[in-house]
Design a protein around this motif. Structure first.
Motif, PDB file in Angstrom:
ATOM      1  N   THR A 195       0.838  -1.201   0.000  1.00 38.53           N
ATOM      2  CA  THR A 195       0.000   0.000   0.000  1.00 38.53           C
ATOM      3  C   THR A 195       0.867   1.242   0.000  1.00 38.53           C
ATOM      4  O   THR A 195       1.930   1.278   0.602  1.00 38.53           O
ATOM      5  CB  THR A 195      -0.914   0.005   1.239  1.00 38.53           C
ATOM      6  N   THR A 196       0.384   2.286  -0.665  1.00 34.89           N
ATOM      7  CA  THR A 196       1.161   3.509  -0.818  1.00 34.89           C
ATOM      8  C   THR A 196       1.464   4.170   0.523  1.00 34.89           C
ATOM      9  O   THR A 196       2.546   4.707   0.729  1.00 34.89           O
ATOM     10  CB  THR A 196       0.405   4.497  -1.723  1.00 34.89           C
ATOM     11  N   ASN A 197       0.523   4.107   1.454  1.00 38.65           N
ATOM     12  CA  ASN A 197       0.737   4.822   2.710  1.00 38.65           C
ATOM     13  C   ASN A 197       1.804   4.175   3.591  1.00 38.65           C
ATOM     14  O   ASN A 197       2.139   4.705   4.636  1.00 38.65           O
ATOM     15  CB  ASN A 197      -0.577   4.939   3.487  1.00 38.65           C
ATOM     16  N   LYS A 198       2.320   3.031   3.191  1.00 34.11           N
ATOM     17  CA  LYS A 198       3.420   2.409   3.934  1.00 34.11           C
ATOM     18  C   LYS A 198       4.758   2.568   3.217  1.00 34.11           C
ATOM     19  O   LYS A 198       5.745   1.982   3.614  1.00 34.11           O
ATOM     20  CB  LYS A 198       3.125   0.924   4.145  1.00 34.11           C
ATOM     21  N   ALA A 199       4.770   3.349   2.157  1.00 32.77           N
ATOM     22  CA  ALA A 199       6.002   3.564   1.395  1.00 32.77           C
ATOM     23  C   ALA A 199       6.748   4.771   1.925  1.00 32.77           C
ATOM     24  O   ALA A 199       6.147   5.785   2.259  1.00 32.77           O
ATOM     25  CB  ALA A 199       5.682   3.756  -0.077  1.00 32.77           C
ATOM     26  N   GLU A 200       8.061   4.641   2.015  1.00 31.24           N
ATOM     27  CA  GLU A 200       8.926   5.759   2.372  1.00 31.24           C
ATOM     28  C   GLU A 200       9.743   6.132   1.144  1.00 31.24           C
ATOM     29  O   GLU A 200      10.320   5.267   0.492  1.00 31.24           O
ATOM     30  CB  GLU A 200       9.849   5.378   3.536  1.00 31.24           C
ATOM     31  N   TYR A 201       9.804   7.423   0.872  1.00 27.35           N
ATOM     32  CA  TYR A 201      10.475   7.889  -0.340  1.00 27.35           C
ATOM     33  C   TYR A 201      11.734   8.671   0.013  1.00 27.35           C
ATOM     34  O   TYR A 201      11.784   9.392   0.995  1.00 27.35           O
ATOM     35  CB  TYR A 201       9.525   8.776  -1.158  1.00 27.35           C
ATOM     36  N   SER A 202      12.750   8.501  -0.832  1.00 29.20           N
ATOM     37  CA  SER A 202      14.004   9.229  -0.667  1.00 29.20           C
ATOM     38  C   SER A 202      14.296  10.007  -1.947  1.00 29.20           C
ATOM     39  O   SER A 202      13.916   9.604  -3.047  1.00 29.20           O
ATOM     40  CB  SER A 202      15.157   8.263  -0.372  1.00 29.20           C
ATOM     41  N   PHE A 203      15.016  11.116  -1.789  1.00 31.70           N
ATOM     42  CA  PHE A 203      15.353  11.959  -2.920  1.00 31.70           C
ATOM     43  C   PHE A 203      16.847  11.891  -3.202  1.00 31.70           C
ATOM     44  O   PHE A 203      17.658  11.786  -2.295  1.00 31.70           O
ATOM     45  CB  PHE A 203      14.976  13.415  -2.636  1.00 31.70           C
ATOM     46  N   TRP A 204      17.222  11.972  -4.461  1.00 29.19           N
ATOM     47  CA  TRP A 204      18.624  12.128  -4.806  1.00 29.19           C
ATOM     48  C   TRP A 204      18.712  12.857  -6.145  1.00 29.19           C
ATOM     49  O   TRP A 204      17.754  12.959  -6.901  1.00 29.19           O
ATOM     50  CB  TRP A 204      19.351  10.789  -4.856  1.00 29.19           C
ATOM     51  N   GLU A 205      19.899  13.373  -6.425  1.00 30.41           N
ATOM     52  CA  GLU A 205      20.111  14.063  -7.693  1.00 30.41           C
ATOM     53  C   GLU A 205      20.311  13.020  -8.788  1.00 30.41           C
ATOM     54  O   GLU A 205      20.986  12.021  -8.587  1.00 30.41           O
ATOM     55  CB  GLU A 205      21.354  14.956  -7.605  1.00 30.41           C
ATOM     56  N   SER A 206      19.748  13.277  -9.959  1.00 35.14           N
ATOM     57  CA  SER A 206      19.792  12.310 -11.048  1.00 35.14           C
ATOM     58  C   SER A 206      20.585  12.871 -12.221  1.00 35.14           C
ATOM     59  O   SER A 206      20.215  13.886 -12.811  1.00 35.14           O
ATOM     60  CB  SER A 206      18.366  11.966 -11.500  1.00 35.14           C
ATOM     61  N   TYR A 207      21.703  12.230 -12.547  1.00 31.04           N
ATOM     62  CA  TYR A 207      22.519  12.609 -13.691  1.00 31.04           C
ATOM     63  C   TYR A 207      22.636  11.398 -14.621  1.00 31.04           C
ATOM     64  O   TYR A 207      22.779  10.271 -14.157  1.00 31.04           O
ATOM     65  CB  TYR A 207      23.914  13.044 -13.263  1.00 31.04           C
ATOM     66  N   ASN A 208      22.602  11.650 -15.916  1.00 33.10           N
ATOM     67  CA  ASN A 208      22.657  10.547 -16.861  1.00 33.10           C
ATOM     68  C   ASN A 208      23.514  10.902 -18.067  1.00 33.10           C
ATOM     69  O   ASN A 208      23.572  12.048 -18.497  1.00 33.10           O
ATOM     70  CB  ASN A 208      21.242  10.191 -17.363  1.00 33.10           C
ATOM     71  N   LEU A 209      24.162   9.886 -18.609  1.00 36.39           N
ATOM     72  CA  LEU A 209      24.838  10.011 -19.894  1.00 36.39           C
ATOM     73  C   LEU A 209      23.813   9.747 -20.981  1.00 36.39           C
ATOM     74  O   LEU A 209      23.067   8.771 -20.924  1.00 36.39           O
ATOM     75  CB  LEU A 209      25.981   8.998 -19.996  1.00 36.39           C
ATOM     76  N   SER A 210      23.736  10.637 -21.956  1.00 28.15           N
ATOM     77  CA  SER A 210      22.812  10.436 -23.069  1.00 28.15           C
ATOM     78  C   SER A 210      23.609  10.151 -24.339  1.00 28.15           C
ATOM     79  O   SER A 210      24.738  10.608 -24.507  1.00 28.15           O
ATOM     80  CB  SER A 210      21.922  11.666 -23.272  1.00 28.15           C
ATOM     81  N   GLY A 211      23.008   9.388 -25.234  1.00 23.77           N
ATOM     82  CA  GLY A 211      23.662   9.050 -26.483  1.00 23.77           C
ATOM     83  C   GLY A 211      22.658   8.955 -27.603  1.00 23.77           C
ATOM     84  O   GLY A 211      21.486   8.634 -27.382  1.00 23.77           O
ATOM     85  N   GLY A 212      23.091   9.255 -28.824  1.00 25.80           N
ATOM     86  CA  GLY A 212      22.175   9.190 -29.941  1.00 25.80           C
ATOM     87  C   GLY A 212      22.831   9.568 -31.249  1.00 25.80           C
ATOM     88  O   GLY A 212      24.037   9.364 -31.449  1.00 25.80           O
TER      89      GLY A 212
END
Length: 219
Positions: A195-212
């Motif tokens: 259930t959602t009300n039992k979930a604990e959330y954490s934050f972090w910075e998101s960096y990614n390598l992109s390619g194309g």
């Protein structure tokens, strides 16, 4: 047979270098369209670079562009105000907004503007030849300013009118996607669903390598 191979190779090499054409020194403009992807984002953009072409082999200049992020995946976008800090815990939040999604991510800037210095190195003189492009600068959005770098490995084709088309593989870092969000789920049973009300959330910075891929035109 060996003589035939040698003659064919010599003719091909001669043709390549006879086809070579001296690039005019001076001001040169580049317009490049790019399509890149990360683990959760498509990125489309266009860049304009102006600088000085020293000879057939070296170009240096400055440029800018506009890049647009297109997100995909089964994530629900949420606002930071929808999460309530858990007392006594560091970087732990409860979801207090509407909806019943198991995983959330925060809304983040979807458009950004790179400002960079660019150098291009052409390996050979023929009309069709490989090149390497390197850009270093900053990436701007409404919320952040980050270092920016791009490496392009590709080829160029010189037209009879002394114009250049370029094509290749493009790699950029970092591509910053705002605060990412992960849920740590606690369940009272052994089932996969929680259930959602039992979930604990954490934050972090998101960096990614992109390619194309990228394609460009010089004039």
């Amino acid at each position: 047979m060996k003589r035939f191979i040698l003659i064919t190779t010599a003719l091909f090499a001669s043709f390549m270098f006879l086809e070579a054409q001296e690039i005019n020194r001076g001001l040169q403009h580049h317009v490049d369209a790019r399509y890149e992807a990360t683990i959760e984002t498509f990125i489309v953009g266009i860049d304009y670079t102006a600088g000085y072409r020293f000879n057939n082999f070296i170009f240096a200049g400055f440029g800018s562009g506009y890049h647009q992020d297109i997100y995909f995946g089964g994530y629900r976008t949420a606002q930071e105000s929808e999460f309530t800090p858990i007392k006594g815990k560091v970087n732990k939040y409860k979801y207090s907004g509407k909806g019943n999604s198991m995983v959330y991510r925060l809304d983040r800037p979807k458009s950004h503007i790179p400002l960079y210095a660019n150098a291009r190195f052409y390996m050979m003189r023929p009309r069709l030849a490989p090149y390497i492009g390197i850009s270093v600068g900053v990436d701007l959005s409404k919320d952040y300013i980050l270092p920016y770098g791009n490496l392009t490995l590709g080829g160029r084709h010189i037209t009879k009118r002394n114009r250049e088309w370029t094509f290749g593989f493009s790699f950029s870092y970092p591509k910053y996607h705002g605060h990412a969000l992960a849920g740590y789920y606690q369940s009272d049973d052994n089932h996969d669903g929680v259930t959602t009300n039992k979930a604990e959330y954490s934050f972090w910075e998101s960096y990614n390598l992109s390619g194309g891929l990228t394609i460009g035109y010089s004039f």
